[in-house]
Design a protein around this motif. Structure first.
Motif, PDB file in Angstrom:
ATOM      1  N   THR A  46       3.803  -0.434  -3.055  1.00 44.05           N
ATOM      2  CA  THR A  46       4.557   0.411  -2.137  1.00 44.05           C
ATOM      3  C   THR A  46       5.069  -0.396  -0.947  1.00 44.05           C
ATOM      4  N   ALA A  47       5.918   0.231  -0.186  1.00 43.70           N
ATOM      5  CA  ALA A  47       6.252  -0.275   1.136  1.00 43.70           C
ATOM      6  C   ALA A  47       4.998  -0.211   2.002  1.00 43.70           C
TER       7      ALA A  47
ATOM      8  N   GLU B  40      -3.278   4.782   9.580  1.00 43.77           N
ATOM      9  CA  GLU B  40      -4.030   6.036   9.527  1.00 43.77           C
ATOM     10  C   GLU B  40      -3.973   6.683   8.146  1.00 43.77           C
ATOM     11  N   GLU B  41      -2.866   6.490   7.438  1.00 42.93           N
ATOM     12  CA  GLU B  41      -2.759   7.037   6.076  1.00 42.93           C
ATOM     13  C   GLU B  41      -3.692   6.299   5.131  1.00 42.93           C
ATOM     14  N   LEU B  42      -3.744   4.973   5.223  1.00 47.44           N
ATOM     15  CA  LEU B  42      -4.653   4.203   4.383  1.00 47.44           C
ATOM     16  C   LEU B  42      -6.109   4.515   4.708  1.00 47.44           C
TER      17      LEU B  42
ATOM     18  N   ALA C 112      -1.176  -4.055   4.040  1.00 49.46           N
ATOM     19  CA  ALA C 112      -1.204  -2.594   4.153  1.00 49.46           C
ATOM     20  C   ALA C 112      -0.272  -1.868   3.183  1.00 49.46           C
ATOM     21  N   ARG C 113      -0.108  -2.397   2.005  1.00 52.16           N
ATOM     22  CA  ARG C 113       0.596  -1.710   0.927  1.00 52.16           C
ATOM     23  C   ARG C 113      -0.430  -1.202  -0.086  1.00 52.16           C
ATOM     24  N   LEU C 114      -0.028  -0.252  -0.905  1.00 49.45           N
ATOM     25  CA  LEU C 114      -0.875   0.181  -2.008  1.00 49.45           C
ATOM     26  C   LEU C 114      -0.355  -0.423  -3.299  1.00 49.45           C
TER      27      LEU C 114
ATOM     28  N   ASP D 187       4.992   8.160 -11.071  1.00 51.06           N
ATOM     29  CA  ASP D 187       4.580   9.541 -11.345  1.00 51.06           C
ATOM     30  C   ASP D 187       3.056   9.668 -11.289  1.00 51.06           C
ATOM     31  N   ASN D 188       2.353   8.688 -11.866  1.00 48.84           N
ATOM     32  CA  ASN D 188       0.883   8.713 -11.835  1.00 48.84           C
ATOM     33  C   ASN D 188       0.358   8.634 -10.398  1.00 48.84           C
ATOM     34  N   LEU D 189       1.007   7.787  -9.604  1.00 47.27           N
ATOM     35  CA  LEU D 189       0.612   7.652  -8.200  1.00 47.27           C
ATOM     36  C   LEU D 189       0.787   8.968  -7.462  1.00 47.27           C
ATOM     37  N   ALA D 190       1.898   9.645  -7.700  1.00 45.03           N
ATOM     38  CA  ALA D 190       2.169  10.913  -7.014  1.00 45.03           C
ATOM     39  C   ALA D 190       1.172  11.997  -7.429  1.00 45.03           C
ATOM     40  N   GLN D 191       0.757  11.993  -8.693  1.00 40.62           N
ATOM     41  CA  GLN D 191      -0.234  12.962  -9.151  1.00 40.62           C
ATOM     42  C   GLN D 191      -1.588  12.714  -8.501  1.00 40.62           C
ATOM     43  N   MET D 192      -1.932  11.434  -8.356  1.00 41.19           N
ATOM     44  CA  MET D 192      -3.235  11.083  -7.792  1.00 41.19           C
ATOM     45  C   MET D 192      -3.258  11.274  -6.274  1.00 41.19           C
ATOM     46  N   PHE D 193      -2.158  10.885  -5.620  1.00 44.13           N
ATOM     47  CA  PHE D 193      -2.057  10.986  -4.164  1.00 44.13           C
ATOM     48  C   PHE D 193      -0.751  11.708  -3.803  1.00 44.13           C
ATOM     49  N   PRO D 194      -0.744  13.029  -3.796  1.00 46.83           N
ATOM     50  CA  PRO D 194       0.499  13.772  -3.554  1.00 46.83           C
ATOM     51  C   PRO D 194       1.190  13.392  -2.246  1.00 46.83           C
ATOM     52  N   SER D 195       0.440  12.961  -1.248  1.00 44.19           N
ATOM     53  CA  SER D 195       1.060  12.606   0.033  1.00 44.19           C
ATOM     54  C   SER D 195       1.921  11.351  -0.063  1.00 44.19           C
ATOM     55  N   LEU D 196       1.768  10.596  -1.176  1.00 43.86           N
ATOM     56  CA  LEU D 196       2.549   9.378  -1.355  1.00 43.86           C
ATOM     57  C   LEU D 196       3.696   9.564  -2.348  1.00 43.86           C
ATOM     58  N   ALA D 197       4.007  10.802  -2.682  1.00 50.87           N
ATOM     59  CA  ALA D 197       5.018  11.066  -3.708  1.00 50.87           C
ATOM     60  C   ALA D 197       6.383  10.503  -3.344  1.00 50.87           C
ATOM     61  N   SER D 198       6.696  10.462  -2.070  1.00 54.48           N
ATOM     62  CA  SER D 198       8.024   9.996  -1.662  1.00 54.48           C
ATOM     63  C   SER D 198       7.994   8.618  -1.022  1.00 54.48           C
ATOM     64  N   VAL D 199       6.871   7.920  -1.112  1.00 59.42           N
ATOM     65  CA  VAL D 199       6.777   6.607  -0.486  1.00 59.42           C
ATOM     66  C   VAL D 199       7.694   5.614  -1.210  1.00 59.42           C
ATOM     67  N   GLY D 200       8.248   4.672  -0.470  1.00 60.00           N
ATOM     68  CA  GLY D 200       9.110   3.674  -1.079  1.00 60.00           C
ATOM     69  C   GLY D 200       8.327   2.680  -1.920  1.00 60.00           C
TER      70      GLY D 200
END
Length: 424
Positions: free
Chosen positions: A259-260, A265-267, A293-295, A320-333
């Protein structure tokens, strides 16, 4: 989104490669400039051997620079299954070999002063289904009793304190191990080998190996050398005259997105312990936080080789798998997406020894970071007459039935595992 390895793109450039043609005679020719080859070159050169390393691309540019950056103990397959297959004593030996491999990585980082952002955080295997946790509990009892007391089974509530996701039912915590920057580690190993006198040749595809008086002749794209001994450390490489090895390895693609940079605080909220994580599914995912500090989020998204631009298809599956596991990161770059080949053996255990007078070590089956580095050191011992140092010396290595070197069967295997994963 770059279709490049984050590790290779953000590592310092290795500038000590040999210029000009390869010629003359050396004690040892190492084929493959990944962790196995670089580690072996370092160990051999430290003992006074003249060493030349040949890689078809750049040092650390293959599987070693394209993996998930985890360095942990634990065998590549389930310990309980391995125990059933091999017996208690041999299964213990396999587990301890992987633990020793972590120690080897940490020792080399310390001794050679390699700046690769290594942190010792351990690994948490996450139970994706309720019955996976029951199996983890049974397996953990065997591991704790027979080989490694420093593990814990975490409940669903405890896992929530490690991973802020509703996807998991518990997990197995193994504390021995850590994570690092793969590109920086590769550059550090390469520079350490050069400091000891090893010569490293990039863009030097090996085109032939022939026996001659006193050893072997190695013909490469950069010239030819004679060597008393040869170590093949190519892994699943498609380059070179290595069909005997290719018929014994299934080169399966593993794919990764990064990710970007994320807010601190999110991490801290979603992954407060910053361990290495892997899920228990057959088509599993693995993830960790990078030094900046990227995932990083990877997995066997598709059973196919890694080729641009098809890696992007795997990247979309992982997103898609990332968004299912962490919905708050669904729109992360997503800044990086790439793939690499995992050299899987039929039983998912490494192979090392001698074939036709030539030494080899490969087949790390997804646990190559620590084991490849360790086996480079081990093979230096073996080549100096200490055959008992090789933990894989007594393992047979038959060819995979029907495999001629091209993995035509991967789509079929992928379909099988995808269906099985639904019921597993």
């Amino acid at each position: 989104m770059k279709l490049d390895s984050y590790w290779l793109d953000t590592a310092p450039a290795f500038t000590a490669a040999q210029e000009g043609p390869a010629d003359g005679r050396v004690d040892v020719a190492v084929i493959g400039g990944g962790f196995t080859g670089l580690s072996a070159a370092l160990a051999l050169a430290k003992r006074g051997a003249s060493v030349a390393v040949f890689d078809a691309g750049k040092m650390g540019g293959g599987a070693s620079g394209r993996n998930g950056g985890q360095c942990n103990t634990g065998v590549a397959q389930d310990y309980a299954a391995l125990r059933s297959q091999l017996g208690v004593e041999r299964a213990q030996g396999c587990y301890r070999a992987y633990a020793a491999a972590v120690d080897t990585v940490e020792r080399l980082i310390r001794e050679e002063g390699i700046d690769c952002d290594y942190v010792s955080t351990g690994k948490l295997k996450l139970a994706s289904k309720t019955h996976h946790l029951a199996h983890i509990e049974r397996t953990a009892e065997l591991i704790r009793r027979e080989v490694d007391p420093d593990i814990d089974v975490l409940t669903r509530e405890q896992v929530r304190g490690e991973v802020q996701s509703d996807s998991f039912h518990g997990g197995l915590l193994q504390r021995h191990g850590g994570q690092m920057h793969m590109g920086k580690f590769a550059a550090g190993l390469a520079n350490a080998a050069v400091r000891q006198g090893a010569k490293l040749f990039e863009h030097a595809e090996v085109r032939g190996i022939t026996k001659e008086d006193g050893g072997f002749r190695i013909d490469t794209a950069r010239g030819a050398v004679s060597a008393k001994q040869v170590l093949i450390a190519t892994g699943p490489s498609k380059h070179g005259p290595f069909s005997w090895y290719r018929r014994r390895l299934a080169p399966v693609g593993s794919f990764i997105i990064v990710t970007a940079p994320l807010p601190a605080e999110e991490l801290a909220r979603i992954l407060p312990k910053r361990r290495s994580y892997t899920t228990s599914r057959l088509m599993h995912n693995y993830f960790r936080v990078t030094p900046d500090a990227r995932l990083l989020f990877g997995g066997r998204a598709r059973f196919t080789a890694s080729e641009r631009p098809s890696d992007a298809k795997s990247g979309r599956i992982l997103q898609d798998n990332l968004a299912q596991m962490f919905p708050s990161l669904a729109s992360v770059g997503i800044d990086y997406c790439w793939g690499g080949l995992v050299d899987i053996t039929a039983d998912r255990l490494p192979r090392a020894g001698q074939h036709d007078g030539i030494y080899f070590s490969m087949g790390y089956s997804g646990h190559g970071t620590q084991m490849s580095t360790h086996m480079g050191q081990v093979m230096a011992d073996v080549m100096n007459g200490k055959a008992d140092a090789n933990p894989w010396r007594d393992f047979d290595w038959p060819a995979i039935p029907g495999h001629t070197g091209k993995p035509w069967f991967l789509p079929l295997v992928g379909a099988y595992y995808s269906i099985k994963d639904v019921f597993y």
